[in-house]
Scaffold this motif. Structure first.
Motif, PDB file in Angstrom:
ATOM      1  N   LYS A  26       0.819  -1.223   0.000  1.00 42.72           N
ATOM      2  CA  LYS A  26       0.000   0.000   0.000  1.00 42.72           C
ATOM      3  C   LYS A  26       0.853   1.274   0.000  1.00 42.72           C
ATOM      4  O   LYS A  26       0.422   2.318  -0.466  1.00 42.72           O
ATOM      5  CB  LYS A  26      -0.885  -0.049   1.261  1.00 42.72           C
ATOM      6  CG  LYS A  26      -1.987   0.947   1.291  1.00 42.72           C
ATOM      7  CD  LYS A  26      -2.854   0.683   2.504  1.00 42.72           C
ATOM      8  CE  LYS A  26      -3.716   1.873   2.818  1.00 42.72           C
ATOM      9  NZ  LYS A  26      -4.516   1.656   4.025  1.00 42.72           N
ATOM     10  N   LYS A  27       2.085   1.143   0.506  1.00 42.87           N
ATOM     11  CA  LYS A  27       3.005   2.291   0.464  1.00 42.87           C
ATOM     12  C   LYS A  27       3.202   2.790  -0.966  1.00 42.87           C
ATOM     13  O   LYS A  27       3.502   3.941  -1.203  1.00 42.87           O
ATOM     14  CB  LYS A  27       4.400   1.863   0.968  1.00 42.87           C
ATOM     15  CG  LYS A  27       4.544   1.719   2.434  1.00 42.87           C
ATOM     16  CD  LYS A  27       6.015   1.813   2.869  1.00 42.87           C
ATOM     17  CE  LYS A  27       6.957   0.915   2.102  1.00 42.87           C
ATOM     18  NZ  LYS A  27       8.230   0.603   2.714  1.00 42.87           N
ATOM     19  N   TYR A  28       3.087   1.854  -1.909  1.00 38.95           N
ATOM     20  CA  TYR A  28       3.339   2.195  -3.307  1.00 38.95           C
ATOM     21  C   TYR A  28       2.061   2.467  -4.089  1.00 38.95           C
ATOM     22  O   TYR A  28       2.104   2.915  -5.220  1.00 38.95           O
ATOM     23  CB  TYR A  28       4.123   1.066  -3.993  1.00 38.95           C
ATOM     24  CG  TYR A  28       5.376   0.716  -3.236  1.00 38.95           C
ATOM     25  CD1 TYR A  28       6.520   1.494  -3.386  1.00 38.95           C
ATOM     26  CD2 TYR A  28       5.401  -0.332  -2.325  1.00 38.95           C
ATOM     27  CE1 TYR A  28       7.661   1.211  -2.653  1.00 38.95           C
ATOM     28  CE2 TYR A  28       6.545  -0.624  -1.598  1.00 38.95           C
ATOM     29  CZ  TYR A  28       7.662   0.150  -1.761  1.00 38.95           C
ATOM     30  OH  TYR A  28       8.789  -0.121  -1.034  1.00 38.95           O
ATOM     31  N   THR A  29       0.926   2.124  -3.489  1.00 32.42           N
ATOM     32  CA  THR A  29      -0.318   2.205  -4.250  1.00 32.42           C
ATOM     33  C   THR A  29      -1.309   3.208  -3.652  1.00 32.42           C
ATOM     34  O   THR A  29      -2.281   3.557  -4.300  1.00 32.42           O
ATOM     35  CB  THR A  29      -1.022   0.834  -4.291  1.00 32.42           C
ATOM     36  OG1 THR A  29      -1.337   0.449  -2.945  1.00 32.42           O
ATOM     37  CG2 THR A  29      -0.137  -0.228  -4.914  1.00 32.42           C
ATOM     38  N   GLY A  30      -1.080   3.607  -2.419  1.00 33.28           N
ATOM     39  CA  GLY A  30      -2.007   4.549  -1.778  1.00 33.28           C
ATOM     40  C   GLY A  30      -3.166   3.850  -1.103  1.00 33.28           C
ATOM     41  O   GLY A  30      -3.526   4.159   0.018  1.00 33.28           O
ATOM     42  N   SER A  31      -3.747   2.867  -1.798  1.00 34.75           N
ATOM     43  CA  SER A  31      -4.812   2.085  -1.172  1.00 34.75           C
ATOM     44  C   SER A  31      -4.710   0.677  -1.745  1.00 34.75           C
ATOM     45  O   SER A  31      -4.095   0.470  -2.787  1.00 34.75           O
ATOM     46  CB  SER A  31      -6.181   2.680  -1.494  1.00 34.75           C
ATOM     47  OG  SER A  31      -6.396   2.588  -2.880  1.00 34.75           O
ATOM     48  N   ILE A  32      -5.297  -0.278  -1.046  1.00 35.88           N
ATOM     49  CA  ILE A  32      -5.219  -1.651  -1.571  1.00 35.88           C
ATOM     50  C   ILE A  32      -6.398  -2.457  -1.031  1.00 35.88           C
ATOM     51  O   ILE A  32      -6.879  -2.195   0.074  1.00 35.88           O
ATOM     52  CB  ILE A  32      -3.868  -2.309  -1.203  1.00 35.88           C
ATOM     53  CG1 ILE A  32      -3.515  -3.402  -2.208  1.00 35.88           C
ATOM     54  CG2 ILE A  32      -3.878  -2.886   0.211  1.00 35.88           C
ATOM     55  CD1 ILE A  32      -2.038  -3.614  -2.363  1.00 35.88           C
ATOM     56  N   SER A  33      -6.884  -3.383  -1.822  1.00 33.73           N
ATOM     57  CA  SER A  33      -7.951  -4.232  -1.299  1.00 33.73           C
ATOM     58  C   SER A  33      -7.443  -5.669  -1.239  1.00 33.73           C
ATOM     59  O   SER A  33      -6.604  -6.084  -2.045  1.00 33.73           O
ATOM     60  CB  SER A  33      -9.190  -4.133  -2.187  1.00 33.73           C
ATOM     61  OG  SER A  33      -8.832  -4.275  -3.528  1.00 33.73           O
ATOM     62  N   LEU A  34      -7.940  -6.385  -0.260  1.00 39.81           N
ATOM     63  CA  LEU A  34      -7.511  -7.774  -0.064  1.00 39.81           C
ATOM     64  C   LEU A  34      -8.744  -8.652   0.101  1.00 39.81           C
ATOM     65  O   LEU A  34      -9.599  -8.392   0.955  1.00 39.81           O
ATOM     66  CB  LEU A  34      -6.616  -7.860   1.186  1.00 39.81           C
ATOM     67  CG  LEU A  34      -6.262  -9.270   1.692  1.00 39.81           C
ATOM     68  CD1 LEU A  34      -5.396 -10.020   0.686  1.00 39.81           C
ATOM     69  CD2 LEU A  34      -5.526  -9.189   3.041  1.00 39.81           C
ATOM     70  N   TYR A  35      -8.847  -9.677  -0.730  1.00 43.62           N
ATOM     71  CA  TYR A  35      -9.922 -10.660  -0.606  1.00 43.62           C
ATOM     72  C   TYR A  35      -9.341 -11.902   0.058  1.00 43.62           C
ATOM     73  O   TYR A  35      -8.325 -12.431  -0.414  1.00 43.62           O
ATOM     74  CB  TYR A  35     -10.479 -11.026  -1.982  1.00 43.62           C
ATOM     75  CG  TYR A  35     -11.055  -9.837  -2.712  1.00 43.62           C
ATOM     76  CD1 TYR A  35     -12.354  -9.400  -2.462  1.00 43.62           C
ATOM     77  CD2 TYR A  35     -10.285  -9.123  -3.631  1.00 43.62           C
ATOM     78  CE1 TYR A  35     -12.882  -8.294  -3.108  1.00 43.62           C
ATOM     79  CE2 TYR A  35     -10.805  -8.010  -4.290  1.00 43.62           C
ATOM     80  CZ  TYR A  35     -12.096  -7.601  -4.029  1.00 43.62           C
ATOM     81  OH  TYR A  35     -12.613  -6.501  -4.662  1.00 43.62           O
ATOM     82  N   VAL A  36      -9.953 -12.330   1.131  1.00 40.05           N
ATOM     83  CA  VAL A  36      -9.493 -13.566   1.788  1.00 40.05           C
ATOM     84  C   VAL A  36     -10.533 -14.656   1.525  1.00 40.05           C
ATOM     85  O   VAL A  36     -11.691 -14.552   1.943  1.00 40.05           O
ATOM     86  CB  VAL A  36      -9.273 -13.358   3.300  1.00 40.05           C
ATOM     87  CG1 VAL A  36      -8.884 -14.673   3.966  1.00 40.05           C
ATOM     88  CG2 VAL A  36      -8.171 -12.310   3.528  1.00 40.05           C
ATOM     89  N   VAL A  37     -10.099 -15.677   0.794  1.00 42.35           N
ATOM     90  CA  VAL A  37     -11.011 -16.721   0.321  1.00 42.35           C
ATOM     91  C   VAL A  37     -10.865 -17.976   1.184  1.00 42.35           C
ATOM     92  O   VAL A  37      -9.757 -18.483   1.344  1.00 42.35           O
ATOM     93  CB  VAL A  37     -10.660 -17.089  -1.146  1.00 42.35           C
ATOM     94  CG1 VAL A  37     -11.552 -18.198  -1.665  1.00 42.35           C
ATOM     95  CG2 VAL A  37     -10.717 -15.864  -2.036  1.00 42.35           C
ATOM     96  N   PRO A  38     -11.967 -18.492   1.732  1.00 39.66           N
ATOM     97  CA  PRO A  38     -11.873 -19.755   2.491  1.00 39.66           C
ATOM     98  C   PRO A  38     -11.582 -20.898   1.519  1.00 39.66           C
ATOM     99  O   PRO A  38     -12.291 -21.091   0.542  1.00 39.66           O
ATOM    100  CB  PRO A  38     -13.263 -19.893   3.121  1.00 39.66           C
ATOM    101  CG  PRO A  38     -14.165 -19.042   2.290  1.00 39.66           C
ATOM    102  CD  PRO A  38     -13.333 -17.965   1.665  1.00 39.66           C
ATOM    103  N   PHE A  39     -10.533 -21.651   1.799  1.00 42.56           N
ATOM    104  CA  PHE A  39     -10.046 -22.611   0.812  1.00 42.56           C
ATOM    105  C   PHE A  39     -10.019 -24.038   1.337  1.00 42.56           C
ATOM    106  O   PHE A  39      -9.725 -24.986   0.607  1.00 42.56           O
ATOM    107  CB  PHE A  39      -8.633 -22.155   0.394  1.00 42.56           C
ATOM    108  CG  PHE A  39      -8.212 -22.613  -0.966  1.00 42.56           C
ATOM    109  CD1 PHE A  39      -8.983 -22.329  -2.092  1.00 42.56           C
ATOM    110  CD2 PHE A  39      -7.033 -23.322  -1.146  1.00 42.56           C
ATOM    111  CE1 PHE A  39      -8.593 -22.745  -3.359  1.00 42.56           C
ATOM    112  CE2 PHE A  39      -6.631 -23.748  -2.407  1.00 42.56           C
ATOM    113  CZ  PHE A  39      -7.415 -23.457  -3.513  1.00 42.56           C
ATOM    114  N   THR A  40     -10.360 -24.211   2.628  1.00 42.80           N
ATOM    115  CA  THR A  40     -10.215 -25.531   3.253  1.00 42.80           C
ATOM    116  C   THR A  40     -11.083 -26.598   2.584  1.00 42.80           C
ATOM    117  O   THR A  40     -10.614 -27.697   2.282  1.00 42.80           O
ATOM    118  CB  THR A  40     -10.595 -25.451   4.743  1.00 42.80           C
ATOM    119  OG1 THR A  40     -10.044 -24.255   5.266  1.00 42.80           O
ATOM    120  CG2 THR A  40     -10.079 -26.645   5.503  1.00 42.80           C
TER     121      THR A  40
END
Ligand code: ATP
Ligand code: MG
Length: 380
Positions: free
Chosen positions: A225-239
């Protein structure tokens, strides 16, 4: 006299012809966004950009992380007359530790008397007259005394390298498969640096991978995010997907089938959120699953371009970049990821599309993908 930061942008932006304005506007917006919480002003003098801010060190730190900036110079702004220029140039030269120097002048203000060469010569002579320590070396000087003559005049010797690249947000978007490892954050940084808007996806296998592993990925996204200003993260349940594969497929095909699920889900999220492409941290031959055949088989389920910016990089070079961008120390923390837990002893290194399609056909692929996507958590 006031001190300013001269912002030079990557030469590539000049090559954009008619689109140059678009890139400049984006870059200016990104700079303003980075400085929005501090007191600063954006000064433009005949096409050159300067930042005036209370804390120069902090200003440099901010500008150093902005994609599209090639160099930052600490300049003294003075009136544009030869006497002021000579005095300032001398004072700058005396502060420098080097022994030899060269004066380089750019004269954008064509009303200023004499040529650039004349100014350089006159200033050089003045410095020599007033010091015994310094001498001129036009071939390989220890430092430069740079002079730019515009409406005002600017004198500087201190130049700091920026990260270069293209302004963030000018080149489409990608969804980065971000694991907790060393490679994928570097891949994301490389795309962002080329102006590609970054979103991240992490496949989480609770409880086989701990909360700490997830926090680590969040932390890595935070560094990007330091380089992008903002960032989104999707956390997908994979079990559930991994368990279904383990229960129903051959051990040597686990990894490649799992990769295809990751790819499908990344593409699905991209489709839902209007993201153009997928990026991974894969590098050819690094591990058994990263063979050319393996990449072909995982691309088979992708419905958009898949970028692998590290594909031809050596591990040591990737590690260097990771250190430079500040992700290395986080990446080496020992929390396991889902792939290290479910690694087969002898993964197939030359999978074939037909055979893997058949192997996974025993699974209800669409339902598994749908369920995971619908239960995805979002962070920003
Ligand atoms: P990295 O250092 O990025 O983890 P790696 O060399 O360990 O890469 P693999 O574990 O085979 O290689 O993963 C290859 C790529 O697949 C990663 O670079 C990343 O893009 C993606 N990937 C692997 N595991 C995950 C995960 N749990 N979540 C998101 N992406 C993943
Ligand atoms: Mg990994």
């Amino acid at each position: 006299m006031r001190k300013l930061l001269l912002v030079k942008y990557a030469p590539e932006i000049f090559l954009k012809g008619l689109n140059k304005g678009k890139f400049e506007r984006k870059l200016k917006g990104n700079i303003e966004n980075t400085f929005k919480d501090s007191r600063y002003s954006f000064v433009v003098d005949q096409g050159r950009w300067f930042i005036e801010c209370d804390d120069l060190k902090d200003g440099i730190k901010k500008l150093k992380n902005i994609c599209g900036i090639s160099e930052i110079c600490v300049v003294d702004e003075i009136d544009s007359d030869i006497e002021s220029i000579k005095k300032q140039a001398l004072s700058n030269a005396l502060k420098n530790e080097g022994k030899t120097f060269k004066v380089v002048t750019k004269r954008a203000n064509k009303n200023f008397p004499g040529t650039s060469m004349d100014v350089s010569r006159e200033v050089g002579a003045y410095i020599l007259q007033n010091t015994e320590r310094l001498s001129v070396d036009v071939r390989k000087p220890d430092f430069f005394v740079n002079i730019e003559i515009r409406d005002k005049a600017y004198v500087y010797s201190k130049r700091i390298k920026g990260i270069g690249g293209m302004p963030y947000g000018t080149n489409g978007s990608t969804i980065l498969m971000l694991s907790g490892g060393i490679d994928s954050p570097v891949a994301g940084y490389m795309m962002a640096r080329r102006g590609v808007r970054l979103n991240c996806v992490y496949f989480h296998s609770h409880p086989y991978t701990s909360e700490r592993a997830k926090e680590k990925v969040k932390e890595l996204a935070g560094v990007l995010k330091k380089y992008t200003g903002s960032i989104s993260l999707y956390v997908v349940p994979f079990t559930k997907i991994q368990m279904s594969i383990i229960e129903n497929c051959r051990e040597d095909e686990l990894t490649i089938i799992m990769r295809r699920f990751m790819m499908r889900i990344a593409c699905n999220l991209a489709e839902r959120h209007g993201i153009n492409s997928v990026t991974t941290g894969e590098s050819i031959g690094q591990v058994a699953s990263q063979t050319m055949e393996g990449l072909v088989v995982s691309n088979d389920v992708a419905d958009r371009p898949v970028f692998r910016p590290l594909i031809a990089m050596d591990k040591v070079d990737i590690m260097d970049v990771a250190r430079q961008i500040g992700t290395y120390e986080i990446s080496i923390l020992p929390y396991e990821d889902c792939c290290t837990i479910f690694v087969p002893k002898h993964p197939k290194i030359k999978p074939r599309v037909e055979e893997i399609r058949k192997a996974e056909s025993v699974l209800d692929i669409d339902a598994l993908v749908k369920e995971s996507v619908e239960n995805t958590e979002f962070f920003s």
